[in-house]
Motif scaffolding. Structure first.
Motif, PDB file in Angstrom:
ATOM      1  N   ALA A   6       0.827  -1.204   0.000  1.00  9.91           N
ATOM      2  CA  ALA A   6       0.000   0.000   0.000  1.00  9.91           C
ATOM      3  C   ALA A   6       0.863   1.256   0.000  1.00  9.91           C
ATOM      4  O   ALA A   6       0.553   2.233  -0.694  1.00  9.91           O
ATOM      5  N   SER A   7       1.965   1.233   0.748  1.00 15.71           N
ATOM      6  CA  SER A   7       2.878   2.375   0.786  1.00 15.71           C
ATOM      7  C   SER A   7       3.560   2.582  -0.559  1.00 15.71           C
ATOM      8  O   SER A   7       3.727   3.714  -1.022  1.00 15.71           O
ATOM      9  N   ILE A   8       3.928   1.463  -1.202  1.00 14.59           N
ATOM     10  CA  ILE A   8       4.566   1.566  -2.522  1.00 14.59           C
ATOM     11  C   ILE A   8       3.610   2.189  -3.528  1.00 14.59           C
ATOM     12  O   ILE A   8       3.984   3.071  -4.307  1.00 14.59           O
ATOM     13  N   LEU A   9       2.361   1.742  -3.511  1.00 14.76           N
ATOM     14  CA  LEU A   9       1.367   2.294  -4.433  1.00 14.76           C
ATOM     15  C   LEU A   9       1.108   3.771  -4.150  1.00 14.76           C
ATOM     16  O   LEU A   9       0.981   4.583  -5.076  1.00 14.76           O
ATOM     17  N   THR A  10       1.047   4.126  -2.875  1.00 13.90           N
ATOM     18  CA  THR A  10       0.785   5.516  -2.506  1.00 13.90           C
ATOM     19  C   THR A  10       1.918   6.430  -2.947  1.00 13.90           C
ATOM     20  O   THR A  10       1.695   7.486  -3.544  1.00 13.90           O
ATOM     21  N   LEU A  11       3.150   6.007  -2.675  1.00 13.24           N
ATOM     22  CA  LEU A  11       4.302   6.818  -3.074  1.00 13.24           C
ATOM     23  C   LEU A  11       4.427   6.870  -4.592  1.00 13.24           C
ATOM     24  O   LEU A  11       4.767   7.917  -5.157  1.00 13.24           O
ATOM     25  N   GLY A  12       4.182   5.748  -5.246  1.00 12.42           N
ATOM     26  CA  GLY A  12       4.268   5.728  -6.698  1.00 12.42           C
ATOM     27  C   GLY A  12       3.256   6.647  -7.352  1.00 12.42           C
ATOM     28  O   GLY A  12       3.537   7.269  -8.387  1.00 12.42           O
ATOM     29  N   ALA A  13       2.074   6.769  -6.751  1.00  6.78           N
ATOM     30  CA  ALA A  13       1.032   7.636  -7.309  1.00  6.78           C
ATOM     31  C   ALA A  13       1.472   9.098  -7.337  1.00  6.78           C
ATOM     32  O   ALA A  13       1.018   9.871  -8.188  1.00  6.78           O
ATOM     33  N   LEU A  14       2.353   9.472  -6.420  1.00  8.43           N
ATOM     34  CA  LEU A  14       2.829  10.860  -6.372  1.00  8.43           C
ATOM     35  C   LEU A  14       3.674  11.205  -7.599  1.00  8.43           C
ATOM     36  O   LEU A  14       3.803  12.384  -7.941  1.00  8.43           O
ATOM     37  N   PHE A  15       4.232  10.175  -8.250  1.00  4.68           N
ATOM     38  CA  PHE A  15       5.122  10.419  -9.387  1.00  4.68           C
ATOM     39  C   PHE A  15       4.454  10.121 -10.723  1.00  4.68           C
ATOM     40  O   PHE A  15       5.102  10.212 -11.761  1.00  4.68           O
ATOM     41  N   LEU A  16       3.176   9.758 -10.693  1.00  4.72           N
ATOM     42  CA  LEU A  16       2.485   9.487 -11.948  1.00  4.72           C
ATOM     43  C   LEU A  16       2.263  10.793 -12.706  1.00  4.72           C
ATOM     44  O   LEU A  16       1.820  11.784 -12.129  1.00  4.72           O
ATOM     45  N   PRO A  17       2.540  10.807 -13.992  1.00  2.00           N
ATOM     46  CA  PRO A  17       2.322  12.034 -14.771  1.00  2.00           C
ATOM     47  C   PRO A  17       0.840  12.236 -15.063  1.00  2.00           C
ATOM     48  O   PRO A  17       0.050  11.290 -15.056  1.00  2.00           O
ATOM     49  N   GLU A  18       0.461  13.473 -15.326  1.00  3.89           N
ATOM     50  CA  GLU A  18      -0.905  13.774 -15.740  1.00  3.89           C
ATOM     51  C   GLU A  18      -1.126  13.262 -17.161  1.00  3.89           C
ATOM     52  O   GLU A  18      -0.208  13.214 -17.975  1.00  3.89           O
ATOM     53  N   THR A  19      -2.348  12.864 -17.451  1.00  2.00           N
ATOM     54  CA  THR A  19      -2.677  12.468 -18.808  1.00  2.00           C
ATOM     55  C   THR A  19      -3.051  13.706 -19.615  1.00  2.00           C
ATOM     56  O   THR A  19      -3.402  14.741 -19.040  1.00  2.00           O
ATOM     57  N   PRO A  20      -2.983  13.642 -20.955  1.00  2.00           N
ATOM     58  CA  PRO A  20      -3.406  14.794 -21.754  1.00  2.00           C
ATOM     59  C   PRO A  20      -4.833  15.228 -21.453  1.00  2.00           C
ATOM     60  O   PRO A  20      -5.129  16.426 -21.384  1.00  2.00           O
ATOM     61  N   ASN A  21      -5.739  14.257 -21.261  1.00  2.00           N
ATOM     62  CA  ASN A  21      -7.128  14.597 -20.945  1.00  2.00           C
ATOM     63  C   ASN A  21      -7.247  15.391 -19.655  1.00  2.00           C
ATOM     64  O   ASN A  21      -7.963  16.387 -19.572  1.00  2.00           O
ATOM     65  N   SER A  22      -6.552  14.918 -18.614  1.00  2.00           N
ATOM     66  CA  SER A  22      -6.644  15.601 -17.324  1.00  2.00           C
ATOM     67  C   SER A  22      -6.024  16.990 -17.392  1.00  2.00           C
ATOM     68  O   SER A  22      -6.508  17.930 -16.754  1.00  2.00           O
TER      69      SER A  22
END
Length: 215
Positions: A6-22
Motif C-alpha cells: 500500500a505504501s509503494i502504491l501511494t508513493l508511486g502515485a505521487l510520481f504518476l504524470p498527468e494524462t493529456p485529458n486531465s
C-alpha cells in the motif's frame, strides 16, 4: 504486511504524470497537454488529436445527465463493456484465493504455516482438490505452483486491463457514468463471490474450479 504494498502504491502515485485529458480539463494551458501528448505518442504531429481532445472536453462539460445519456443506443457497446468486463474479471476466481487461501490450502492437506504463507499470494484458483480428505504433499506443492502461475497470468492480463480498458473506451461525456458503473459492478460481484464461495465449495467440491475456469 499489507502496509508495504500500500505504501509503494501511494508513493508511486505521487510520481504518476498527468494524462493529456486531465491536463486539458484541469489546466487552461493547452501547451502542457500538447507536450504530454507528444511524449506519449513519440511524435510532434499531435495537433489534430489535441484539437479533438479539446473539443471533446468542451462537450463533456455541457453534459448534465451522464447516467441518462449512457443509456442511449449509440453508447450501448460501452455500457455492455462497463458491465461485462468487471463481471468476467471477478468470475475468473481471482478474489477467491485473496479471501480463502488458508481454507483452500488446509483443504488440500497443508498446515497452518503454509496457510499463513498463502496470504502473500493474491491468486485465483486453477487447481483440482480432492473431494475427500487431503492429498499428497507433492501434489499439494504442484497446486501451489499452478496457483502462482495463475496469478502471474492474471497480473499480466485481467488484473490491470479490467480497469484500464473501461477507462479508455468511454467518451468524455459519459466517462464518469461509465467508470461508476464499472466500479459498482466489480464490487458487486466481488461481494457475491465472497459470500457464495464456501457454499459452492461444499456442494460442488472440486467442480467449483471448473466453474471459475470456465469464467
Amino acid at each position: 504486511m499489507a502496509a508495504v504494498p500500500a505504501s509503494i502504491l501511494t508513493l508511486g502515485a505521487l510520481f504518476l504524470p498527468e494524462t493529456p485529458n486531465s491536463l486539458i480539463q484541469n489546466s487552461k494551458d493547452p501547451e502542457k497537454a500538447k507536450l504530454m501528448l507528444q511524449r506519449v505518442r513519440g511524435t510532434n504531429d499531435v495537433q489534430a488529436e489535441l484539437d479533438d481532445l479539446i473539443i471533446a472536453s468542451s462537450i463533456s462539460k455541457t453534459i448534465k445527465h451522464p447516467f441518462k445519456n449512457i443509456l442511449q443506443s449509440k453508447y450501448r457497446p460501452q455500457l455492455v463493456m462497463a458491465i461485462a468486463i468487471p463481471f468476467f474479471q471477478q468470475v475468473t476466481g481471482i478474489n477467491v484465493i485473496s479471501f480463502y487461501a488458508p481454507v483452500l490450502l488446509r483443504t488440500i492437506g497443508l498446515g497452518e504455516s503454509a496457510s499463513l504463507l498463502s496470504s502473500f499470494m493474491i491468486t485465483g484458483v486453477l487447481a483440482q482438490l480432492g473431494d475427500y480428505g487431503g492429498i499428497s504433499k507433492g501434489y499439494a506443492s504442484l497446486i501451489i505452483i499452478f496457483i502462482c502461475t495463475y496469478v502471474a497470468g492474471f497480473a499480466w492480463s485481467w488484473g490491470p486491463l479490467g480497469w484500464l480498458v473501461p477507462s479508455e473506451i468511454f467518451p468524455l461525456e459519459i466517462r464518469s457514468a461509465g467508470q461508476s458503473i464499472t466500479v459498482a459492478v466489480g464490487f458487486l460481484f466481488t461481494f457475491m463471490v465472497a459470500q457464495t464461495f464456501l457454499t459452492m465449495l461444499c456442494h460442488l467440491k472440486s467442480g467449483i474450479f471448473f466453474f471459475f475456469g470456465d469464467g
